[in-house]
Design a protein around this motif. Sequence first.
Motif: not given
Length: 238
Positions: A1-9, A35-48
């Motif tokens: 499992m990797a920790s990944v930062l994605v800019t412009g996500s 902050a109001d542009r932060l995306p929701a994670p895919p269903e059943g998952h979460s962001w770190a």
Amino acid sequence: MASVLVTGSAGGLGLNAAAQLARDGHDVVVHARRADRLPAPPEGHSWAGAVVGDLSSLDEVREVAAAAEEHGRFDAVIHNAGLLDVAGMIEVNIVAPFALTALMTRPSRIIALSSGMHRGGSTDLTRMARGNASYSDTKLWVTALIMAFAERWPDTLSHAVDPGWVPTRMGGAGAPDDLEAGHLTQTWLATADDIEPRTGGYWHHRVTQRPHAAALDPGFQRALVAALEERTGLTLPA
């Protein structure tokens, strides 16, 4: 499992890459301009985690770097954020990837989005200072920056990616390339073990191509790094 930062996500290729990585079980930190542009994670998952900041502002880039550092050293950073022919393009497309790299603990892998249009870019770095660089210029420069990273840090996997002309908000609804294929090279480079060349690759759909000759020119790479160091007041680690 990797920790990944994605800019412009907040959307487009960045969100697609972040969502795919999360679905694959990786720890993903997302980034958005507000902050109001932060995306929701895919269903059943979460962001770190999530970081917020306008990458066209060097002060806010510093804030993004500091917030990202709170998550510890990343296995990979994907520099996805980009603008096309609007104010702030130079800062977002080339200055921010340089500054974040200079400010953050160096990850195991650095991946930046380029474009096939980089082949029409100019090596005239005075365009950066004058503020009249084209989109193609910025993509040539970020490709050369990645190649400079590969030369400077052989133990870091540094790659540039041409995702194709895909139907995102930037690319437009009529873009002819495959949207899904547009993000899969980034996620593969961020996590796979079987990458060849190990570093310094310019990729399109998981196939290497030869970039503009200037991107591979050590003299141009040095000049580019010097221009970015002068512009930002930041210095890359040796």
